[in-house]
Design a protein around this motif. Structure first.
Motif, PDB file in Angstrom:
ATOM      1  N   TRP A 111       0.789  -1.225   0.000  1.00 20.14           N
ATOM      2  CA  TRP A 111       0.000   0.000   0.000  1.00 20.14           C
ATOM      3  C   TRP A 111       0.821   1.275   0.000  1.00 20.14           C
ATOM      4  O   TRP A 111       0.271   2.360  -0.244  1.00 20.14           O
ATOM      5  CB  TRP A 111      -0.917   0.014   1.226  1.00 20.14           C
ATOM      6  CG  TRP A 111      -1.958  -1.054   1.244  1.00 20.14           C
ATOM      7  CD1 TRP A 111      -2.068  -2.084   2.137  1.00 20.14           C
ATOM      8  CD2 TRP A 111      -3.063  -1.204   0.341  1.00 20.14           C
ATOM      9  NE1 TRP A 111      -3.154  -2.864   1.851  1.00 20.14           N
ATOM     10  CE2 TRP A 111      -3.791  -2.345   0.742  1.00 20.14           C
ATOM     11  CE3 TRP A 111      -3.502  -0.490  -0.774  1.00 20.14           C
ATOM     12  CZ2 TRP A 111      -4.931  -2.778   0.084  1.00 20.14           C
ATOM     13  CZ3 TRP A 111      -4.640  -0.918  -1.437  1.00 20.14           C
ATOM     14  CH2 TRP A 111      -5.339  -2.042  -1.019  1.00 20.14           C
ATOM     15  N   LYS A 112       2.098   1.211   0.290  1.00 20.96           N
ATOM     16  CA  LYS A 112       2.857   2.450   0.479  1.00 20.96           C
ATOM     17  C   LYS A 112       2.797   3.342  -0.759  1.00 20.96           C
ATOM     18  O   LYS A 112       2.988   2.912  -1.889  1.00 20.96           O
ATOM     19  CB  LYS A 112       4.316   2.134   0.826  1.00 20.96           C
ATOM     20  CG  LYS A 112       5.126   1.440  -0.254  1.00 20.96           C
ATOM     21  CD  LYS A 112       6.561   1.229   0.222  1.00 20.96           C
ATOM     22  CE  LYS A 112       7.401   0.538  -0.865  1.00 20.96           C
ATOM     23  NZ  LYS A 112       8.777   0.324  -0.418  1.00 20.96           N
ATOM     24  N   GLY A 113       2.485   4.596  -0.495  1.00 18.11           N
ATOM     25  CA  GLY A 113       2.441   5.565  -1.576  1.00 18.11           C
ATOM     26  C   GLY A 113       1.215   5.505  -2.449  1.00 18.11           C
ATOM     27  O   GLY A 113       1.166   6.176  -3.485  1.00 18.11           O
ATOM     28  N   THR A 114       0.197   4.725  -2.070  1.00 22.65           N
ATOM     29  CA  THR A 114      -0.958   4.583  -2.960  1.00 22.65           C
ATOM     30  C   THR A 114      -2.227   5.216  -2.408  1.00 22.65           C
ATOM     31  O   THR A 114      -3.075   5.646  -3.191  1.00 22.65           O
ATOM     32  CB  THR A 114      -1.257   3.099  -3.229  1.00 22.65           C
ATOM     33  OG1 THR A 114      -1.606   2.459  -2.001  1.00 22.65           O
ATOM     34  CG2 THR A 114      -0.056   2.402  -3.836  1.00 22.65           C
ATOM     35  N   LEU A 115      -2.379   5.261  -1.099  1.00 24.66           N
ATOM     36  CA  LEU A 115      -3.634   5.687  -0.504  1.00 24.66           C
ATOM     37  C   LEU A 115      -3.468   7.005   0.248  1.00 24.66           C
ATOM     38  O   LEU A 115      -2.374   7.355   0.692  1.00 24.66           O
ATOM     39  CB  LEU A 115      -4.149   4.609   0.457  1.00 24.66           C
ATOM     40  CG  LEU A 115      -4.326   3.203  -0.122  1.00 24.66           C
ATOM     41  CD1 LEU A 115      -4.789   2.240   0.968  1.00 24.66           C
ATOM     42  CD2 LEU A 115      -5.296   3.205  -1.296  1.00 24.66           C
ATOM     43  N   VAL A 116      -4.564   7.711   0.401  1.00 27.67           N
ATOM     44  CA  VAL A 116      -4.554   8.982   1.121  1.00 27.67           C
ATOM     45  C   VAL A 116      -4.214   8.733   2.586  1.00 27.67           C
ATOM     46  O   VAL A 116      -4.788   7.860   3.235  1.00 27.67           O
ATOM     47  CB  VAL A 116      -5.934   9.657   1.029  1.00 27.67           C
ATOM     48  CG1 VAL A 116      -5.930  10.984   1.778  1.00 27.67           C
ATOM     49  CG2 VAL A 116      -6.325   9.871  -0.431  1.00 27.67           C
TER      50      VAL A 116
END
Length: 507
Positions: free
Chosen positions: A223-228
């Protein structure tokens, strides 16, 4: 996440179009997924939330909207030959080119907003139907949907000014809403972001207390860098405040980011890593991309049209003879006027460019902008059918630092403003930085011009500068007469009798 979008975007488009508790038409359903059955499982929640991200990305890349609105309109890039691009650069937005007509239509943004509204309204129903979907999970998911909706509203107010504020989902078609004042829309967006940030984590990691375990069975590496996250929300908050010239609030919001960005694993980026085609900042998603929409090659994502690179790349990066858009040589020399600048400068020893990080073929008639050059895996152009894979993101730490410098300068904290500005310039190889007898605000915006070139900021920076220095900006007449906003497409006006055209474009 982006690898899931191909499978989920269609599901969400279908759901956003046909699912809602607000019935607009009494028509027998022909849905493939019924309201009764759709909001039933944790998989439905993930699918719908990822689709909100996907629809947001689709809105920003349709006809390369992100760059058309923010980079090319009266920006530094010039068109080689295409008439519609010359019209855009010259702010001739009423001409009847199909691409410009499409860019005047806000429907794609409202599709994403409707999907967010729908998720906020309906996802809680899953709690009663699937024990694997917890209240904490739903709270985190809704926070993301609220943050994305707020970001979308901020984005479209910068494009069209006053816009309809719609906070409920609708089935089939929207009712006829009048425009809400921009200040009202931005107040809503700011309030939503502040509330959403309370439930957003710093990292989507099992150890983050607001995640409390593997998020949708995936770890931080996925998930790193993908979600708010919290920092993403505060970056948008800082820009909402800056757009409204509330610079004390900009300092407050950016202070939160400066105090906490390392917690999210975000870092400042050196010039080489910023511009590397196969392993650098734009090559794949990461925590330093603050609110990004990636096209990561390793996860099977990419687009063949609608990306900056479609317009700016040519030989020696691709087989295109000439780019569609370029920055003239004289302009490059004017903007990059500091010796030793790693982004671009002329070597005092050879008389040639120091490197080709930002530009290739400088000594040709039409230089090629090569700062962002990620095609597929970033190693080489594979041919005519190109997948553009550079990430598109709203902000990064260098941008935040320069925004804070702007706010500090405006509020007369010149020492901090100078320090932030000089630190960024030194990080780009400019050693002897002398601000004596320099206008600090002018220098900050000049550095933003250099640092953020190609990242969708130029138009909005010009507007903020015109508000601060109306006597020194060529955009002041547009600012005073409402010409900074786009006209509405004819099909939008014809579908809603309560809308009126932006007055500047009625001339």
């Amino acid at each position: 996440m982006m690898g899931s979008l191909k499978k989920t975007a269609l599901v969400l488009v279908m759901a956003a179009a046909v699912l809602s508790c607000n019935k607009m038409l009494d028509v027998r359903s022909t849905r493939l997924v019924t309201e009764k059955n759709y909001w039933s499982s944790i998989q439905d929640a993930r699918s719908a939330l990822m689709g909100v991200y996907g629809l947001t990305r689709a809105a920003l890349t349709d006809n390369a909207a992100f760059w058309m609105y923010g980079e090319f309109r009266k920006g530094d890039f010039q068109a080689v030959s295409r008439a519609e691009m010359k019209a855009l650069v010259n702010n001739e937005l009423n001409v009847a080119f199909p691409q410009l007509q499409s860019l005047k239509n806000w429907r794609r943004f409202y599709a994403a907003i409707n999907a967010a509204n729908l998720f906020i309204e309906r996802s809680g129903e899953i709690l009663q139907k699937d024990a694997y979907y917890t209240a904490a999970n739903n709270r985190l998911d809704i926070a993301q949907a609220r943050a994305l909706r707020a970001f979308l509203y901020f984005y479209i107010t910068r494009v069209w000014g006053d816009v309809p504020l719609i906070v409920s989902s609708f089935d089939g078609q929207f009712p006829q809403f009048a425009r809400s004042p921009q200040t009202t829309v931005l107040q809503f967006a700011e309030k939503e972001l502040i509330e959403a940030a309370k439930d957003l984590p710093f990292k989507y990691d099992a150890n983050d207390p607001q995640v409390g375990g593997a998020y949708y069975a995936q770890g931080y590496g996925f998930w790193k860098g993908t979600l708010v996250n919290k920092v993403s929300a505060y970056a948008v908050l800082a820009h909402i405040a800056a757009w409204q010239q509330r610079y004390p609030d900009v300092l407050s919001y950016t202070q939160f980011i400066m105090d906490n960005y390392t917690t999210t694993d975000a870092t400042f980026t050196n010039t080489k890593d910023l511009c590397a085609s196969d392993s650098g900042f734009f090559a794949r998603m990461g925590p330093s991309q603050i609110l990004n929409f990636s096209f990561d090659y390793e996860r099977g994502e990419g687009i063949t049209a609608g990306h900056l690179q479609e317009y700016t790349l040519a030989k020696p990066i691709t087989r295109n003879t000439l780019p569609v858009m370029y920055i003239p040589r004289d302009s490059i020399l004017q903007y990059f006027d500091r010796p030793g600048d790693e982004r671009f400068s002329i070597s005092l020893l050879t008389g040639y460019p120091l490197n080709e990080y930002y530009f290739s073929s400088f000594n040709s008639t039409i230089p090629v902008f090569t700062k962002i050059k990620v095609i597929e895996d970033g190693k080489a152009d594979k041919g005519v059918f190109r997948m553009y894979n550079a990430t598109m993101m709203f902000s990064r730490m260098e941008e935040i630092a320069l925004l804070r410098a702007e706010a500090a300068a405006v509020t007369n904290n010149t020492s901090e403003a100078s320090l932030l500005l000089v630190n960024n310039m030194k990080s780009r190889g400019i050693i002897n930085v002398d601000m004596k007898n320099k206008d600090l605000i002018d220098e900050i915006f000049a550095e933003r011009r250099r640092e953020l070139m190609g990242e969708g900021w130029r138009w909005y920076d010009q507007i903020r500068y015109a508000r601060l220095k109306p006597g020194r900006s060529a955009l002041t007449p547009l600012l005073n007469n409402g010409g900074i906003y786009w006209p509405l497409a004819d099909e939008v006006l014809s579908a809603n009798s309560r809308l009126i055209q932006n007055s500047y474009w009625l001339k």
